[in-house]
Design an enzyme around this catalytic site. Structure first.
Site, PDB file in Angstrom:
ATOM      1  N   HIS A  43       0.569 -47.085  71.480  1.00 49.67           N
ATOM      2  CA  HIS A  43       0.870 -47.902  72.652  1.00 49.67           C
ATOM      3  C   HIS A  43       1.845 -49.062  72.117  1.00 49.67           C
ATOM      4  O   HIS A  43       1.864 -49.505  71.251  1.00 49.67           O
ATOM      5  CB  HIS A  43      -0.315 -48.796  73.089  1.00 49.67           C
ATOM      6  CG  HIS A  43      -1.859 -47.984  73.016  1.00 49.67           C
ATOM      7  ND1 HIS A  43      -2.822 -48.223  73.231  1.00 49.67           N
ATOM      8  CD2 HIS A  43      -1.973 -46.418  73.525  1.00 49.67           C
ATOM      9  CE1 HIS A  43      -3.690 -47.258  73.565  1.00 49.67           C
ATOM     10  NE2 HIS A  43      -3.115 -46.447  73.637  1.00 49.67           N
ATOM     11  N   TYR A  59      -6.074 -58.646  66.446  1.00 46.24           N
ATOM     12  CA  TYR A  59      -4.889 -59.054  66.695  1.00 46.24           C
ATOM     13  C   TYR A  59      -4.624 -60.128  67.482  1.00 46.24           C
ATOM     14  O   TYR A  59      -5.496 -60.485  68.431  1.00 46.24           O
ATOM     15  CB  TYR A  59      -4.170 -57.648  67.028  1.00 46.24           C
ATOM     16  CG  TYR A  59      -4.374 -57.066  68.082  1.00 46.24           C
ATOM     17  CD1 TYR A  59      -5.778 -56.366  68.175  1.00 46.24           C
ATOM     18  CD2 TYR A  59      -4.018 -57.075  69.269  1.00 46.24           C
ATOM     19  CE1 TYR A  59      -6.294 -55.656  69.115  1.00 46.24           C
ATOM     20  CE2 TYR A  59      -4.532 -56.472  70.437  1.00 46.24           C
ATOM     21  CZ  TYR A  59      -5.626 -55.747  70.369  1.00 46.24           C
ATOM     22  OH  TYR A  59      -6.132 -55.216  71.387  1.00 46.24           O
TER      23      TYR A  59
END
Ligand SMILES: NC(=O)c1ccc[n+]([C@@H]2O[C@H](COP(=O)([O-])OP(=O)(O)OC[C@H]3O[C@@H](n4cnc5c(N)ncnc54)[C@H](OP(=O)(O)O)[C@@H]3O)[C@@H](O)[C@H]2O)c1
Length: 465
Positions: free
Chosen positions: A68, A131
């Site tokens: 992605h 993240y």
């Protein structure tokens, strides 16, 4: 156990940077600074301004997610466990399709710039993959996908994909040939129809140009309502520039609305979206008593226009990525000083021209090229003077040069003082000394060239007025 030093390692994909993190262990477990802006920026992490932290927990070994590319930057590490990470550049350009792989454990992190596809496979049970991102997730965010099994990227997954845990969605992603490369973010130019705006169109043909009808600086709601996400650079060539009218009751309000309140809204938008803001300033921020103005001279504006320009500059200087380009005596398309003098020369009119204001003309084509130079050369952010070069002249000197270029007698010009010229007229006070020091921009490799030759060429090239 002594922790490794914080260090950044390039990966071969532009902007994708691997980080070695110090992890401090003892009998209780371990501790790490997973993101520490000051130290990491010093080590090479872009100051990317995270606004959201996500954690994905994976029970099983072989859980595989991706590939992605998201419309924001990411800084990835793991809190527990281990992953095999794979990154594929999906941005337009030479690096499209380039692959980098690495194992991430708690002592490793990676910065993934927007447009680089991201995938991982867990190598240990109970892996917490964490993240930071620098935009809030939103349902309409445009993602670009690549199939994990793409034959061109040929990622050597430690656990073959047919025995890995994948979502149906990830299995269905396209091959590299079907992926449309992600274009770079665009440049937005405000003030598209002004003198500078029109010159910028020639040097930035792919930028998005907007005039007042699309984006009105005097209407903060129009700025707040704009979608700023798709731009990495904003050039503000718009301003209230009617120097004399700015001294009137309505002009004062209009000048402050566009040049200060509007610029404040622009500053907020560019800061929030981490865009580079290029803003154009004026010699009118000074009272003109210094013979030559450096970028560091304190503001001392005489009139309302200069005051609003100085206030705008102070605001723009707070944007982390900004260029304030200070210029003077701008000559572009339209009814400029050179055209007016050429017309007077041709029509046999003998004008009185101010001889005690000293400065340098600036052609908008040069101003546009100088702005492009600062952006493209990634010159250090800050304020830069940018005018034509050569011996400073008065308006009367330039008028004489224009008359000469038109084959008219320069002695037809009568030199007068500013006080004589403005006597009895509702005019703004003007700085007498407008010469801007050009040392700083010259040191970056840009010089607009001398005005004298250009003015003669420009004036001689005008059709009969
Ligand atoms: N001209 C000079 O001698 C000179 C000298 C030093 C510095 N500068 C600076 O250089 C920059 C460019 O100036 P220029 O000579 O290109 O000026 P310009 O020809 O007057 O162009 C300014 C543009 O800004 C637009 N504008 C005005 N108010 C606005 C608003 N509220 N929202 C959006 N757009 C608005 C104007 O549109 P409208 O036509 O609709 O009003 C016009 O298209 C300005 O920052 C100026 O302060 C100019």
């Amino acid at each position: 156990m002594s922790a490794q030093q914080l260090a950044a390692e390039p990966t071969g994909i532009p902007g994708l940077v691997l980080f070695r993190l110090p992890v401090h262990g003892d009998n209780r477990g371990w501790f790490k600074e997973n993101w520490q802006r000051e130290k990491m920026v010093a080590a090479g992490l872009p100051d990317f301004g995270p606004v959201q932290n996500n954690i994905s927990f994976n029970d099983a070994v072989g859980t595989t997610r991706g590939i992605h590319a998201e419309p924001w930057d990411k800084f990835i590490s793991v809190a527990s466990g281990r992953v095999f990470g794979a990154w594929v550049d999906l941005r337009e350009g030479d690096s499209f399709g380039k692959v980098f792989t690495a194992e991430l454990d708690p002592a490793t992190a990676i910065f993934v710039p927007r447009g680089v596809g991201n995938a991982y496979q867990t190598l240990a049970p109970n892996t917490a993959y964490t993240y930071l991102v620098n935009d809030h997730w939103r349902p309409d965010a445009a993602y670009t996908f690549l199939n994990l099994a793409d034959e061109t990227a040929a990622i050597d997954w430690p656990i073959p994909l047919d025995s890995a845990e994948l979502s149906d969605k990830d299995r269905a992603h396209p091959r590299l040939q079907q992926v449309a490369p992600i274009p770079p973010q665009r440049t937005l130019v405000l003030g598209a129809n002004g003198q500078l705006g029109r010159a910028l169109r020639r040097v930035l043909p792919t930028a998005h140009f907007v005039g007042r009808a699309e984006l009105d600086l005097a209407d903060p709601a129009s700025i707040d309502g704009w979608d700023w996400r798709s731009y990495d650079t904003v050039i503000n060539a718009a301003a209230y520039t009617k120097v004399d009218e700015a001294e009137t009751a309505q002009g004062r309000r209009d000048a402050w609305a566009a040049n200060v309140t509007g610029v404040a809204a622009l500053v907020k938008a560019c800061t929030t979206h981490r865009s580079t803001l290029v803003h154009v300033s004026s010699d009118y921020v000074f009272d003109g008593t210094e013979a030559v103005h450096t970028e560091n001279e304190p503001f001392s504006p005489l009139g309302v226009y200069g005051q609003t320009k100085a206030a705008g500059d102070a605001l723009v200087a707070t944007v982390p990525a900004h260029y304030i380009v200070r210029t003077s005596w701008v000559i572009g398309e339209g009814n400029n000083f050179v055209r007016v003098m050429a017309s007077l020369a041709d029509r046999g009119v003998n004008p009185s021209v101010v001889a005690d204001q000293i400065g340098r003309l600036t052609f908008t084509d040069d101003l546009a090229l100088g702005i492009l130079h600062l952006i493209r050369s990634a010159a250090p952010y800050g304020t830069y003077n940018l005018t034509g070069d050569g011996g400073p002249r008065s308006w009367a000197d330039y008028a004489r040069a224009i008359f000469t270029a038109r084959g008219a007698d320069p002695a037809r010009i009568t030199p007068i003082t500013t006080a004589e010229y403005t006597a009895g007229k509702p005019t703004a006070p003007r700085p007498l000394g407008s010469v801007l020091d050009l040392g700083k921009i010259s040191a970056t490799g840009f010089n607009a060239g001398t005005v004298d030759g250009r003015i003669a060429e420009y004036a001689a090239g005008l059709s009969q007025q």
